[in-house]
Write a protein that holds these residues in place. Sequence first.
Motif: not given
Length: 398
Positions: A290-311
Amino acid sequence: MGPLAGLRILDLTSVLMGPYATQVLGEMGADVIKVEAPDGDVTRQIGPQRNPGMGPVFLNANRGKRSVAMDLKAPGAAQALLRLAKTADVLVTNVRPRAMARLGLGPEALAEANPRLIQAALVGFDQQGPYADRPAYDDLIQGAAGIPHAFERSGRAPAYIPTAAADRIVGLAAVNAILAAVIERERSGLGQRVEIPMFETMAAMVMGDHMGGLVYDPPHGPSGYPRHLSPDRRPYATADGWICALVYTDAHWRRFFAAIGRPEMPDADARYATFPARMANINLVYAELSAILQTRTTEDWLALFQEADIPAMPMHTFESLLEDPHLAATGFFRREEHPTEGPILGMAVPARFSRTPAAPDRPAPALGRDGETVLAEAGFSADEIAALAEAGALRRPA
């Protein structure tokens, strides 16, 4: 022509659990005849309406049906219903069994009228237990089945799921039971009574996850599934909004830490190394995520998770869900022309059939719209229909 084409359902249900079950059957091709009280199903009155009695909850629980408005307490009504039952494959009701018996529509009378009839009773509680005659509503069943307690165990105030979860889950359980009885009748040629209780169905669903150590006799550990009860199992705040992410397997966590520049983490901290270790420390693990995910935007995280194949998925609002690109591509939300309500937004049947596509072929009906037609199909003469209307047993549409 859906896969249930040719199956006729006599629907004596109201509110949501029963109507949702019969809507699912209707969307798959069954001919569903909804028998309503003269004032109509109460859900007709819920929500904003263009015309009285055609509210959005009703429109979304009664697609694919025909409406007959009958006062089952009026002279001749019960006999008329028994004649309709002779033409049906399944009768579905959420009227309490004793009330059905008082109307002259108990199991024996229905079976005598049609030995092949499947009688599906959606009840609050198993009729063999001491709660048999208690009233049951979604809120009560959620509470009795332990859902508010699950919120409490996760560190929050007890709460109901803010949707009619029990009604819809038990409605789907009823669909399963009804279709199982239909299959069995194809082998035996005989109808039977099927009882689907809300309390037991929801208790089985909740405790399937949360029995925990109580499944053993004597108990071998506490109740509850720790991951589900973690206070940080929720949508995560990002720098500019919210995201729903599930970093779950060992491979997910290794790819996640590698993507954020901390590839050593699973080896450096044993609490993150394996599934059992993470489950044993789930509150700490989710709090850190939870603390880590507050450091970037939603769009950034969605892109990172898609690239890393994380749901991961966005946290939609009711409004933004209408614009979801996947649902747009599959045509899930669709604009339809309702004969009395004009343009409305409908939803597709989620299941796809390769040969017999399922789709509601009728919009949710105006009250009593099909009464005379349905009775005529069952062999009632024009004089008999007029007599039922005169006696107050049949309400003709405005």
